[in-house]
Design an enzyme around this catalytic site. Structure first.
Site, PDB file in Angstrom:
ATOM      1  N   GLY A  91       7.733  79.815 -22.404  1.00  0.00           N
ATOM      2  CA  GLY A  91       8.230  78.221 -22.568  1.00  0.00           C
ATOM      3  C   GLY A  91       6.966  77.302 -23.320  1.00  0.00           C
ATOM      4  O   GLY A  91       6.824  76.331 -22.849  1.00  0.00           O
ATOM      5  N   THR A  92       6.189  77.936 -23.990  1.00  0.00           N
ATOM      6  CA  THR A  92       5.155  77.188 -24.612  1.00  0.00           C
ATOM      7  C   THR A  92       5.711  76.185 -25.602  1.00  0.00           C
ATOM      8  O   THR A  92       5.267  74.856 -25.663  1.00  0.00           O
ATOM      9  CB  THR A  92       4.065  77.823 -25.242  1.00  0.00           C
ATOM     10  OG1 THR A  92       4.742  78.878 -26.476  1.00  0.00           O
ATOM     11  CG2 THR A  92       3.448  78.800 -24.382  1.00  0.00           C
ATOM     12  N   ASN A  93       6.981  76.282 -26.368  1.00  0.00           N
ATOM     13  CA  ASN A  93       7.353  75.333 -27.211  1.00  0.00           C
ATOM     14  C   ASN A  93       8.204  74.274 -26.422  1.00  0.00           C
ATOM     15  O   ASN A  93       8.220  73.214 -26.618  1.00  0.00           O
ATOM     16  CB  ASN A  93       8.508  76.074 -28.190  1.00  0.00           C
ATOM     17  CG  ASN A  93       7.639  76.625 -29.482  1.00  0.00           C
ATOM     18  OD1 ASN A  93       6.928  75.856 -29.983  1.00  0.00           O
ATOM     19  ND2 ASN A  93       8.264  77.616 -29.865  1.00  0.00           N
TER      20      ASN A  93
ATOM     21  N   MET B   5      15.794  84.692 -26.715  1.00  0.00           N
ATOM     22  CA  MET B   5      15.817  86.174 -27.435  1.00  0.00           C
ATOM     23  C   MET B   5      17.281  86.611 -27.376  1.00  0.00           C
ATOM     24  O   MET B   5      17.376  87.895 -27.600  1.00  0.00           O
ATOM     25  CB  MET B   5      14.957  86.937 -26.560  1.00  0.00           C
ATOM     26  CG  MET B   5      13.318  86.570 -26.496  1.00  0.00           C
ATOM     27  SD  MET B   5      12.903  86.160 -28.089  1.00  0.00           S
ATOM     28  CE  MET B   5      12.600  87.997 -28.953  1.00  0.00           C
TER      29      MET B   5
ATOM     30  N   ILE C  59      21.056  86.683 -29.010  1.00  0.00           N
ATOM     31  CA  ILE C  59      21.796  86.218 -30.233  1.00  0.00           C
ATOM     32  C   ILE C  59      22.773  85.100 -29.875  1.00  0.00           C
ATOM     33  O   ILE C  59      23.565  85.468 -28.682  1.00  0.00           O
ATOM     34  CB  ILE C  59      22.239  87.505 -31.058  1.00  0.00           C
ATOM     35  CG1 ILE C  59      21.200  88.197 -32.032  1.00  0.00           C
ATOM     36  CG2 ILE C  59      23.133  86.868 -32.082  1.00  0.00           C
ATOM     37  CD1 ILE C  59      21.223  89.288 -32.546  1.00  0.00           C
ATOM     38  N   LEU C  60      23.105  84.225 -30.567  1.00  0.00           N
ATOM     39  CA  LEU C  60      24.125  83.148 -30.346  1.00  0.00           C
ATOM     40  C   LEU C  60      25.461  83.732 -31.104  1.00  0.00           C
ATOM     41  O   LEU C  60      25.334  84.304 -32.165  1.00  0.00           O
ATOM     42  CB  LEU C  60      23.751  81.903 -30.872  1.00  0.00           C
ATOM     43  CG  LEU C  60      22.698  80.973 -30.145  1.00  0.00           C
ATOM     44  CD1 LEU C  60      22.542  79.800 -30.772  1.00  0.00           C
ATOM     45  CD2 LEU C  60      22.911  81.093 -28.677  1.00  0.00           C
TER      46      LEU C  60
ATOM     47  N   ASN D  12      16.362  75.787 -34.268  1.00  0.00           N
ATOM     48  CA  ASN D  12      15.531  76.932 -33.907  1.00  0.00           C
ATOM     49  C   ASN D  12      14.132  76.598 -34.617  1.00  0.00           C
ATOM     50  O   ASN D  12      14.131  75.761 -35.779  1.00  0.00           O
ATOM     51  CB  ASN D  12      16.108  78.134 -34.513  1.00  0.00           C
ATOM     52  CG  ASN D  12      15.328  79.233 -33.958  1.00  0.00           C
ATOM     53  OD1 ASN D  12      14.912  79.428 -33.097  1.00  0.00           O
ATOM     54  ND2 ASN D  12      15.131  80.200 -35.082  1.00  0.00           N
TER      55      ASN D  12
ATOM     56  N   HIS E  70      11.207  78.767 -36.254  1.00  0.00           N
ATOM     57  CA  HIS E  70      10.689  80.150 -36.773  1.00  0.00           C
ATOM     58  C   HIS E  70       9.288  80.117 -37.229  1.00  0.00           C
ATOM     59  O   HIS E  70       9.065  79.151 -37.880  1.00  0.00           O
ATOM     60  CB  HIS E  70      11.749  80.566 -38.044  1.00  0.00           C
ATOM     61  CG  HIS E  70      11.490  81.836 -38.337  1.00  0.00           C
ATOM     62  ND1 HIS E  70      11.808  83.208 -37.597  1.00  0.00           N
ATOM     63  CD2 HIS E  70      10.801  82.346 -39.422  1.00  0.00           C
ATOM     64  CE1 HIS E  70      11.581  84.174 -38.226  1.00  0.00           C
ATOM     65  NE2 HIS E  70      10.966  83.758 -39.453  1.00  0.00           N
TER      66      HIS E  70
END
Length: 207
Positions: free
Chosen positions: A12-14, A91, A93-94, A108, A110
Site C-alpha cells: 500500500g505505498t501508493n 493484483m 484483473i477487473l 490505474n 502504471h
C-alpha cells in the site's frame, strides 16, 4: 465531495501517497472513504485502519466463476457509493461488469511511460527489468483510466524518470515510485474530483 475507493493487494505505498496527499490538501473535493483488498493479509489494510478509513476484503478464490466475482465486486463498489475507484497495486484483473459500471471512473497507475512496457504480463519489477534490458534512457509512470484493454485506457498524466548507470530493477522501481507514481497519482485523482478531466474517445483533455 467525491467518494474515493482504493483497491489494493499488498503493502500500500501508493495508498499511503494518496492518504498523505489528501491530508496535505493536494487532493481537492475528494475523500478516501474505503480501501478494499484482494488479500486479507495486505499491509495496506493496516494503513487504512491507522487513518480511520473503512476497509473490506474480496478474494477472487472465494468465487468459483470469474463472472460471479465480477458481479460481487461491482455490487460491493456500488454499496460503497464509489465515485472514483483507484487501483493502487491491485493484483486481480477487473471484469467487464466493473469496467462498464464505472466507465472513466477507474484510475490505474502504471510504472512506465505507456505505450512502452505495458499490457499483459507487465507488472511490478518485470516492467523495470524490461526497461533496463532494452537500454532505454528514460522511463516513468502513467496515470490512466481503465478499459477492457490492459493498460490501454485514456492517459491522464505521465511523468518521466531518468535511468542511471548501475540501476537495478529494485533501484529503478524505487526511483519511479518516489519521483513519478507518488506525485502523479494524487494529481490525477484530484483532477478527477475537481471535474477537470474531459475524455474524448481514447484521449483526455485536462481543463
Amino acid at each position: 465531495m467525491k467518494n474515493i475507493v482504493v483497491l489494493v493487494s499488498g503493502g500500500g505505498t501508493n495508498l499511503q501517497a494518496l492518504i498523505n496527499a489528501e491530508k496535505s490538501g493536494i487532493i481537492k473535493n475528494g475523500k478516501i472513504t474505503c480501501v478494499i483488498s484482494s488479500n486479507p493479509e495486505a499491509y495496506a489494510l493496516e494503513r487504512a485502519k491507522n487513518n480511520g478509513i473503512d476497509t473490506d476484503v474480496i478474494r477472487r478464490r472465494d468465487y468459483k466463476e470469474f463472472s460471479d466475482y465480477d458481479k460481487a465486486l461491482t455490487a460491493l463498489l456500488r454499496s460503497k457509493n464509489a465515485d472514483l475507484i483507484v487501483l493502487a497495486g491491485f493484483m486481480t484483473i477487473l471484469g467487464k461488469e466493473v469496467i462498464s459500471a464505472f466507465e472513466n471512473r477507474i484510475i490505474n497507475i502504471h510504472p512506465a511511460l505507456i505505450p512502452s512496457f505495458c499490457g499483459e504480463g507487465f507488472y511490478g519489477l518485470k516492467v523495470h527489468e524490461k526497461a533496463l534490458e532494452k537500454g532505454v534512457k528514460v522511463t516513468g509512470a502513467t496515470a490512466h483510466f481503465v478499459t477492457e484493454e490492459c493498460d490501454g485506457g485514456p492517459i491522464i498524466i505521465q511523468k518521466a524518470v531518468d535511468i542511471k548507470n548501475g540501476d537495478t530493477p529494485e533501484i529503478l522501481q524505487k526511483r519511479v515510485m518516489e519521483e513519478a507514481e507518488w506525485k502523479i497519482l494524487p494529481r490525477a485523482v484530484s483532477l478527477f474530483c475537481e471535474d477537470k478531466i474531459k475524455v474524448i474517445g481514447n484521449k483526455t483533455e485536462i481543463l
